[in-house]
Design an enzyme around this catalytic site. Sequence first.
Site, short mmCIF file in Angstrom:
data_model
loop_
_atom_site.label_atom_id
_atom_site.label_comp_id
_atom_site.label_asym_id
_atom_site.label_seq_id
_atom_site.Cartn_x
_atom_site.Cartn_y
_atom_site.Cartn_z
N SER A 15 45.01 71.53 34.58
CA SER A 15 45.52 70.47 35.17
C SER A 15 44.64 69.33 35.98
CB SER A 15 46.94 70.23 35.89
OG SER A 15 46.76 71.14 37.23
N ASP A 60 45.33 84.31 40.59
CA ASP A 60 45.75 83.41 41.81
C ASP A 60 44.34 83.78 42.73
OD1 ASP A 60 46.57 83.25 44.64
OD2 ASP A 60 48.36 84.24 44.21
N VAL A 61 43.92 82.68 42.99
CA VAL A 61 42.51 82.59 43.64
C VAL A 61 42.32 83.41 44.80
CG1 VAL A 61 41.90 80.34 42.67
CG2 VAL A 61 42.88 80.55 44.58
N CYS A 87 38.78 74.02 41.63
CA CYS A 87 39.45 72.87 41.83
C CYS A 87 40.93 73.29 42.22
CB CYS A 87 39.47 72.00 40.44
SG CYS A 87 38.05 71.18 40.07
N SER A 151 38.12 67.10 50.09
CA SER A 151 38.65 65.96 50.03
C SER A 151 38.18 64.82 51.26
CB SER A 151 40.14 65.99 50.38
OG SER A 151 40.95 65.01 50.42
N TYR A 164 46.28 70.41 55.35
CA TYR A 164 45.33 69.98 54.49
C TYR A 164 43.89 69.78 54.95
CZ TYR A 164 43.89 67.49 50.02
OH TYR A 164 43.29 67.06 48.99
N THR A 199 45.38 61.79 39.45
CA THR A 199 45.94 63.00 38.95
C THR A 199 47.31 62.99 38.41
OG1 THR A 199 46.55 63.65 41.06
CG2 THR A 199 44.34 64.24 40.39
#
Length: 258
Positions: A15, A60-61, A87, A151, A164, A199
């Site tokens: 996605s 699952d990273v 990502c 980001s 975040y 996105t």
Amino acid sequence: MDVTSITAIVTGGCSGLGLATATALRQAGANVALFDINEAAGAECVSELGSDNTLFCKVDVRDEAQVKQAIEQVTQRFGNLRLCINCAGIAPASRILNRESQPTPLDGFQNAIDINLVGSFNVARLAAQAMAVQAPLEPTGERGLIINTASIAGYEGQIGQCAYAASKGGIISMTLPMARDLSALGIRVNTIAPGVMGTPMLLAMPDHVQDALSANVPFPKRLGLPEEFAALAVHMATNSYMNGETVRLDGALRMAAK
């Protein structure tokens, strides 16, 4: 690095930015492995991108064993691993104290760090291990490239973005030392720090919210396109002198407090 016929891992590849990047790589001729937790989306993406050159792995990273097993699948299937693009991530929002002065739950902060920062590092280190045993490419001498996704919140986190911003700031901070650590092996490391991107999650917001976000971007006054993120990732792969860099992709946006 010539991306034609190389193999790339894209986490969060089913996605948003990940899917756009996987699509660009497939169009350029690369084999692509999609690491994601969404099995239904994974099957659909493999069908769309071509099953001969696309592999889906439920990963699952944060899980070392899952990532190791998936990388083994990739190298067995395609014979090489030259590119890893992280990502996968989440974007929680929570003020430190709510209106009743109650603290935000600690597990929310820990979850953001675990998925965004620890997860990126986990996949990167295991991908680097697989890259390190490969013969270097000619004439550059490189064995691989890792691209992490940060980001602009990692520089200018807004109200409610402590978790975040901390996770993305960590990705920015580890870019140079990671590149230095892996330089002797011919493995490059770069990071992309996108701004407000179009996105699916953001495009699901009301038009007036999207318009307000776009209005703050100096130029071009719009949301960034996932395809523009993908184009930058492909450029980083093909430009062998780009190493240890974090590149903002934000239309000159600098985030206000809110």
